[in-house]
Design an enzyme around this catalytic site. Structure first.
Site, mmCIF file in Angstrom:
data_model
loop_
_atom_site.group_PDB
_atom_site.id
_atom_site.type_symbol
_atom_site.label_atom_id
_atom_site.label_comp_id
_atom_site.label_asym_id
_atom_site.label_seq_id
_atom_site.Cartn_x
_atom_site.Cartn_y
_atom_site.Cartn_z
ATOM 1 N N HIS A 99 -92.644 109.159 9.910
ATOM 2 C CA HIS A 99 -91.405 109.191 9.132
ATOM 3 C C HIS A 99 -90.404 110.156 9.770
ATOM 4 C CE1 HIS A 99 -93.668 107.057 6.093
ATOM 5 N NE2 HIS A 99 -92.636 107.052 5.258
ATOM 6 N N TYR A 156 -90.073 79.131 -22.664
ATOM 7 C CA TYR A 156 -90.994 78.431 -23.565
ATOM 8 C C TYR A 156 -90.373 78.369 -24.953
ATOM 9 C CZ TYR A 156 -94.982 76.761 -26.089
ATOM 10 O OH TYR A 156 -95.795 75.981 -26.863
ATOM 11 N N ASP A 192 -80.060 86.192 -35.723
ATOM 12 C CA ASP A 192 -81.001 85.127 -35.387
ATOM 13 C C ASP A 192 -80.286 83.902 -34.828
ATOM 14 O OD1 ASP A 192 -83.289 86.458 -36.004
ATOM 15 O OD2 ASP A 192 -83.628 85.488 -37.935
ATOM 16 N N ASN A 247 -97.350 80.938 -30.274
ATOM 17 C CA ASN A 247 -98.494 81.328 -31.105
ATOM 18 C C ASN A 247 -99.406 82.282 -30.325
ATOM 19 O OD1 ASN A 247 -100.083 79.773 -29.346
ATOM 20 N ND2 ASN A 247 -100.123 78.000 -30.710
ATOM 21 N N GLN A 249 -87.130 87.242 -43.572
ATOM 22 C CA GLN A 249 -88.071 87.646 -42.532
ATOM 23 C C GLN A 249 -89.437 87.018 -42.762
ATOM 24 O OE1 GLN A 249 -87.731 89.314 -39.703
ATOM 25 N NE2 GLN A 249 -89.897 88.947 -39.318
ATOM 26 N N SER A 300 -93.199 88.656 -35.928
ATOM 27 C CA SER A 300 -91.851 89.151 -36.178
ATOM 28 C C SER A 300 -91.845 90.117 -37.366
ATOM 29 C CB SER A 300 -90.921 87.966 -36.456
ATOM 30 O OG SER A 300 -89.587 88.382 -36.511
ATOM 31 N N GLU A 357 -95.273 116.425 4.064
ATOM 32 C CA GLU A 357 -96.157 115.394 3.519
ATOM 33 C C GLU A 357 -97.092 114.844 4.591
ATOM 34 O OE1 GLU A 357 -93.990 112.381 1.369
ATOM 35 O OE2 GLU A 357 -93.897 113.622 -0.432
ATOM 36 N N GLN A 366 -101.041 75.363 -21.685
ATOM 37 C CA GLN A 366 -100.824 74.530 -20.499
ATOM 38 C C GLN A 366 -99.381 74.623 -19.998
ATOM 39 O OE1 GLN A 366 -101.842 73.508 -23.499
ATOM 40 N NE2 GLN A 366 -100.960 71.547 -24.107
ATOM 41 N N HIS A 399 -86.346 94.287 -36.053
ATOM 42 C CA HIS A 399 -85.046 94.186 -36.712
ATOM 43 C C HIS A 399 -84.916 95.351 -37.690
ATOM 44 C CE1 HIS A 399 -86.399 89.958 -35.980
ATOM 45 N NE2 HIS A 399 -85.177 89.834 -35.502
#
Length: 428
Positions: free
Chosen positions: A417, A126, A358, A211, A257, A235, A412, A188, A325
């Site tokens: 097993h 994204y 960056d 966002n 920043q 950030s 166990e 979406q 950072h």
């Protein structure tokens, strides 16, 4: 604006000084769930509907056509093209070195174990639209995905008001080797990559910032449907500096920043009151020359300067804060660097600004925020791979191992097993 300064706070006060800007996303969940479910049920139709509602444009063909990708290079400045090529080369070099070949290990006679790294077949990236095209994030995510060997890499990014994607994003994708690009933003987009639509392939893991709605969507789909890169928040940077640091450099990093977003955070931790005052003056001076001043001032309201008594306190404060950072501008930055336990990415020395990471030094800029650096890594080759273990045991090897397995299984109370071993050795 006057940035708050805290002089020699006691350790009991540190936690309050390390608070990040908080936004309660639970209030968004109902809205986000409704969009996710609508896209899951109605596919492209729902994607187009929300694109028209939120991006103010109806997009008939959601996928960017090949000719539009090819044309992108001619639409961007030649200097930017050369810069992107150089950045991609450095990112590629750094991430390619992270790939590990695993050897077979002979545990003992007749017992051999090994591990193989396998790429996640389908990943979704994204790329936010927002106030600027984040083509650097395309390079940061697509480059390691291609190096890792992911078979299908999908990019979703919101279109502009004309239904177009910024050519720099398209060129970055082309440069990295990705051709499946979709004109979809917001919740979406996360839904389309999670569930698949008529146009968008379903993926197994989703990467990328966004966002608060995108962050909420990623959190929700990660509960049951798809993996995500990491929890995300605003950030942040911490700058650790002593009296020898250059206040102009520290102020520049502080403001850089703050440019990320109105909810970003910058913290200066220093042992020098003189530096702290000089940095505040430099911030005021440099801020007056920046075009996004109003935007940056909102971020500076979350920022602060903390004066501590010595290096040991600065490092303890830092490891407790666990910044995304961390810039260390001290005379003994190498020594302090060895003491860093919790940070997303560390920038050592006065000539290593966060901007380098960056964009172009080679390290990845997709990093854990909100203190998640205590338990998460930034994006790397491992983010795009899984580890599968293998083992091969001979008859002699199983005879050697059998008593251990049988005793443990019996204790166990897992008789089947135990029998899976004994039947192979003719004891059953």
């Amino acid at each position: 604006m006057d940035i708050k300064t805290y002089r020699y706070p006691g350790k009991s006060e540190w936690e309050a000084l390390q608070q990040r800007p908080e936004s309660d996303m639970t209030s968004l969940f109902d809205t986000v769930r409704n969009i996710l479910e609508d896209v899951r049920m109605n596919g492209d139709e729902a994607v187009r509907k929300y694109g028209e509602r939120f991006d103010k444009v109806y997009v008939a063909d959601l996928r960017v056509p090949p000719e539009e990708i090819e044309a992108s290079e001619a639409l961007i400045d030649e200097k930017l093209i050369h810069a992107m090529i150089e950045a991609k080369r450095n990112i590629e070099m750094f991430h390619a070195l992270q790939y590990t070949e695993y050897r077979k290990t002979k545990i003992r006679h007749g017992i051999t174990c090994w591990q193989k790294a396998v790429a996640i077949e389908k990943v979704g990236l994204y790329i936010p639209g927002g106030t600027a095209p984040l083509f650097s994030t395309v390079l940061m995510l697509a480059t390691p995905a291609i190096i890792a060997g992911c078979k299908e890499v999908v990019i979703c990014t919101p279109p502009d008001s004309e239904g177009k994607i910024h050519p720099a994003i398209l060129y970055a994708a082309k440069l990295a080797g990705v051709s499946k690009i979709f004109k979809i933003g917001g919740v979406q987009a996360i839904a389309a990559m999670t569930y698949g639509t008529e146009s968008v392939p379903k993926v197994y893991k989703i990467f990328g910032p966004g966002n608060q709605y995108v962050v909420a969507a990623k959190q929700l789909v990660s509960l049951t449907d798809v993996a995500i890169d990491m929890p995300a928040g605003p950030s942040e940077v911490e700058i650790m500096a002593d009296g020898a640091a250059n206040p102009a450099y520290v102020a520049a990093d502080f403001l850089a920043q703050s440019e990320h977003g109105a909810d970003s955070q910058s913290i200066l931790v220093t042992t020098s009151e003189t530096l702290a005052e000089a940095v505040k003056k430099e911030i005021a001076y440099q801020l007056s020359e920046l075009p996004r001043r109003d935007f940056i001032e909102k971020s500076l309201s979350h920022s602060r300067i903390v004066i501590l008594k010595d290096d040991a306190e600065m490092m303890e404060f830092t490891n407790q804060y666990a910044p995304e950072h961390l810039i260390i501008q001290t005379e003994n930055y190498v020594e302090l660097g060895f003491s860093v336990w919790n940070a997303g990415s560390v920038f050592l020395g006065r000539y290593t600004p966060e901007s380098a990471g960056d964009y172009a030094s080679g390290t990845n800029h997709t990093l854990p925020t909100k203190g998640y650096a205590k338990m998460y890594s930034g994006v790397n080759i491992d983010s795009f791979t899984r580890k599968i273990t293998f083992q091969e045991i001979t008859e002699d090897g199983l005879r050697t191992l059998a008593p251990t397995i049988e005793v443990m299984a019996a204790n166990e109370q897992l008789e089947a097993h135990k029998k899976a071993v004994t039947i192979r050795l003719g004891k059953y």
